[in-house]
Design a protein around this motif. Structure first.
Motif, PDB file in Angstrom:
ATOM      1  N   VAL A  28     -10.804  12.275 -19.795  1.00 31.59           N
ATOM      2  CA  VAL A  28     -11.310  13.606 -19.490  1.00 31.59           C
ATOM      3  C   VAL A  28     -12.471  13.516 -18.495  1.00 31.59           C
ATOM      4  CG1 VAL A  28     -12.414  15.654 -20.469  1.00 31.59           C
ATOM      5  CG2 VAL A  28     -10.594  14.494 -21.723  1.00 31.59           C
ATOM      6  N   ALA A  29     -13.332  12.525 -18.667  1.00 25.97           N
ATOM      7  CA  ALA A  29     -14.553  12.416 -17.867  1.00 25.97           C
ATOM      8  C   ALA A  29     -14.259  12.114 -16.394  1.00 25.97           C
ATOM      9  CB  ALA A  29     -15.465  11.347 -18.448  1.00 25.97           C
ATOM     10  N   VAL A  30     -13.321  11.249 -16.121  1.00 28.85           N
ATOM     11  CA  VAL A  30     -13.046  10.845 -14.737  1.00 28.85           C
ATOM     12  C   VAL A  30     -12.558  12.032 -13.890  1.00 28.85           C
ATOM     13  CG1 VAL A  30     -11.608   9.376 -13.264  1.00 28.85           C
ATOM     14  CG2 VAL A  30     -12.700   8.419 -15.299  1.00 28.85           C
ATOM     15  N   PRO A  31     -11.590  12.811 -14.332  1.00 29.77           N
ATOM     16  CA  PRO A  31     -11.184  13.965 -13.508  1.00 29.77           C
ATOM     17  C   PRO A  31     -12.293  15.004 -13.343  1.00 29.77           C
ATOM     18  CG  PRO A  31      -9.487  13.476 -15.116  1.00 29.77           C
ATOM     19  CD  PRO A  31     -10.659  12.630 -15.462  1.00 29.77           C
ATOM     20  N   VAL A  32     -13.078  15.223 -14.401  1.00 28.02           N
ATOM     21  CA  VAL A  32     -14.171  16.192 -14.304  1.00 28.02           C
ATOM     22  C   VAL A  32     -15.202  15.715 -13.293  1.00 28.02           C
ATOM     23  CG1 VAL A  32     -16.088  17.234 -15.574  1.00 28.02           C
ATOM     24  CG2 VAL A  32     -13.817  17.130 -16.610  1.00 28.02           C
ATOM     25  N   LEU A  33     -15.559  14.442 -13.331  1.00 29.55           N
ATOM     26  CA  LEU A  33     -16.511  13.908 -12.357  1.00 29.55           C
ATOM     27  C   LEU A  33     -15.945  13.970 -10.939  1.00 29.55           C
ATOM     28  CD1 LEU A  33     -17.970  10.838 -14.280  1.00 29.55           C
ATOM     29  CD2 LEU A  33     -19.096  13.015 -13.778  1.00 29.55           C
ATOM     30  N   GLY A  34     -14.661  13.755 -10.796  1.00 24.91           N
ATOM     31  CA  GLY A  34     -14.027  13.868  -9.485  1.00 24.91           C
ATOM     32  C   GLY A  34     -14.104  15.284  -8.942  1.00 24.91           C
ATOM     33  N   ILE A  35     -13.862  16.254  -9.799  1.00 31.58           N
ATOM     34  CA  ILE A  35     -13.930  17.660  -9.376  1.00 31.58           C
ATOM     35  C   ILE A  35     -15.355  18.029  -8.981  1.00 31.58           C
ATOM     36  CG2 ILE A  35     -13.745  20.035 -10.217  1.00 31.58           C
ATOM     37  CD1 ILE A  35     -11.319  19.050 -11.889  1.00 31.58           C
ATOM     38  N   VAL A  36     -16.336  17.574  -9.748  1.00 28.96           N
ATOM     39  CA  VAL A  36     -17.738  17.853  -9.432  1.00 28.96           C
ATOM     40  C   VAL A  36     -18.119  17.213  -8.093  1.00 28.96           C
ATOM     41  CG1 VAL A  36     -20.119  17.407 -10.169  1.00 28.96           C
ATOM     42  CG2 VAL A  36     -18.425  18.194 -11.825  1.00 28.96           C
ATOM     43  N   ALA A  37     -17.672  15.995  -7.845  1.00 28.95           N
ATOM     44  CA  ALA A  37     -17.984  15.310  -6.586  1.00 28.95           C
ATOM     45  C   ALA A  37     -17.367  16.041  -5.397  1.00 28.95           C
ATOM     46  CB  ALA A  37     -17.495  13.871  -6.640  1.00 28.95           C
ATOM     47  N   VAL A  38     -16.129  16.472  -5.527  1.00 30.10           N
ATOM     48  CA  VAL A  38     -15.468  17.202  -4.443  1.00 30.10           C
ATOM     49  C   VAL A  38     -16.149  18.546  -4.203  1.00 30.10           C
ATOM     50  CG1 VAL A  38     -13.317  18.339  -3.767  1.00 30.10           C
ATOM     51  CG2 VAL A  38     -13.270  16.032  -4.697  1.00 30.10           C
ATOM     52  N   ALA A  39     -16.560  19.212  -5.262  1.00 28.23           N
ATOM     53  CA  ALA A  39     -17.248  20.499  -5.113  1.00 28.23           C
ATOM     54  C   ALA A  39     -18.576  20.319  -4.380  1.00 28.23           C
ATOM     55  CB  ALA A  39     -17.481  21.136  -6.479  1.00 28.23           C
ATOM     56  N   ALA A  40     -19.315  19.261  -4.718  1.00 28.48           N
ATOM     57  CA  ALA A  40     -20.591  19.009  -4.042  1.00 28.48           C
ATOM     58  C   ALA A  40     -20.369  18.703  -2.563  1.00 28.48           C
ATOM     59  CB  ALA A  40     -21.324  17.855  -4.720  1.00 28.48           C
ATOM     60  N   ALA A  41     -19.381  17.882  -2.256  1.00 29.02           N
ATOM     61  CA  ALA A  41     -19.098  17.545  -0.855  1.00 29.02           C
ATOM     62  C   ALA A  41     -18.687  18.794  -0.076  1.00 29.02           C
ATOM     63  CB  ALA A  41     -17.998  16.485  -0.793  1.00 29.02           C
ATOM     64  N   THR A  42     -17.880  19.648  -0.673  1.00 30.60           N
ATOM     65  CA  THR A  42     -17.458  20.884  -0.018  1.00 30.60           C
ATOM     66  C   THR A  42     -18.648  21.798   0.236  1.00 30.60           C
ATOM     67  OG1 THR A  42     -15.321  20.726  -1.106  1.00 30.60           O
ATOM     68  CG2 THR A  42     -15.928  22.874  -0.200  1.00 30.60           C
ATOM     69  N   PHE A  43     -19.530  21.920  -0.747  1.00 35.82           N
ATOM     70  CA  PHE A  43     -20.720  22.752  -0.596  1.00 35.82           C
ATOM     71  C   PHE A  43     -21.564  22.296   0.592  1.00 35.82           C
ATOM     72  CE2 PHE A  43     -25.263  23.280  -1.466  1.00 35.82           C
ATOM     73  CZ  PHE A  43     -25.344  24.653  -1.499  1.00 35.82           C
ATOM     74  N   TYR A  44     -21.823  20.987   0.687  1.00 37.99           N
ATOM     75  CA  TYR A  44     -22.630  20.482   1.794  1.00 37.99           C
ATOM     76  C   TYR A  44     -21.919  20.647   3.131  1.00 37.99           C
ATOM     77  CZ  TYR A  44     -26.116  18.691  -1.393  1.00 37.99           C
ATOM     78  OH  TYR A  44     -27.105  18.593  -2.337  1.00 37.99           O
ATOM     79  N   ALA A  45     -20.627  20.430   3.173  1.00 42.11           N
ATOM     80  CA  ALA A  45     -19.885  20.596   4.433  1.00 42.11           C
ATOM     81  C   ALA A  45     -19.952  22.031   4.917  1.00 42.11           C
ATOM     82  CB  ALA A  45     -18.435  20.153   4.242  1.00 42.11           C
ATOM     83  N   VAL A  46     -19.767  22.979   4.018  1.00 42.34           N
ATOM     84  CA  VAL A  46     -19.814  24.395   4.400  1.00 42.34           C
ATOM     85  C   VAL A  46     -21.225  24.785   4.810  1.00 42.34           C
ATOM     86  CG1 VAL A  46     -19.584  26.748   3.509  1.00 42.34           C
ATOM     87  CG2 VAL A  46     -17.814  25.060   3.046  1.00 42.34           C
ATOM     88  N   SER A  47     -22.225  24.308   4.092  1.00 41.65           N
ATOM     89  CA  SER A  47     -23.613  24.633   4.428  1.00 41.65           C
ATOM     90  C   SER A  47     -23.970  24.130   5.820  1.00 41.65           C
ATOM     91  CB  SER A  47     -24.560  24.021   3.400  1.00 41.65           C
ATOM     92  OG  SER A  47     -24.352  24.582   2.137  1.00 41.65           O
ATOM     93  N   PHE A  48     -23.615  22.887   6.124  1.00 39.29           N
ATOM     94  CA  PHE A  48     -23.942  22.341   7.446  1.00 39.29           C
ATOM     95  C   PHE A  48     -23.161  23.053   8.539  1.00 39.29           C
ATOM     96  CE2 PHE A  48     -25.297  18.420   5.064  1.00 39.29           C
ATOM     97  CZ  PHE A  48     -26.642  18.587   5.337  1.00 39.29           C
ATOM     98  N   ALA A  49     -21.931  23.448   8.272  1.00 37.15           N
ATOM     99  CA  ALA A  49     -21.148  24.181   9.269  1.00 37.15           C
ATOM    100  C   ALA A  49     -21.794  25.535   9.561  1.00 37.15           C
ATOM    101  CB  ALA A  49     -19.713  24.365   8.789  1.00 37.15           C
TER     102      ALA A  49
END
Length: 69
Positions: free
Chosen positions: A6-27
């Motif tokens: 359970v932990a690995v997929p949840v951590l993966g989703i959180v990591a992808v969400a953080a990366a997306t947030f920063y990419a959109v913010s910088f754009a």
């Protein structure tokens, strides 16, 4: 069910969400910076980038809005 299953997929989703947030913010920052640069090129001071305070931007938007009415 193993907690790691359970932990690995949840951590993966959180990591992808953080990366997306920063990419959109910088754009958005880049787009805003380019828009300010384009706006300042037509100024009477010879063009180039000029810092504009939030108060000046609000006044400019208000004047533009009033001129459209």
């Amino acid at each position: 069910m193993d907690p790691m299953q359970v932990a690995v997929p949840v951590l993966g989703i959180v990591a992808v969400a953080a990366a997306t947030f920063y990419a959109v913010s910088f754009a958005e920052l880049r787009e805003k910076s380019l828009r300010n640069l384009e706006d300042s090129e037509g100024d009477e001071n010879g063009g180039g980038y000029r810092y504009e305070s939030s108060r000046e931007r609000r006044a400019k938007r208000k004047a533009d809005k009033e001129s459209k009415l």
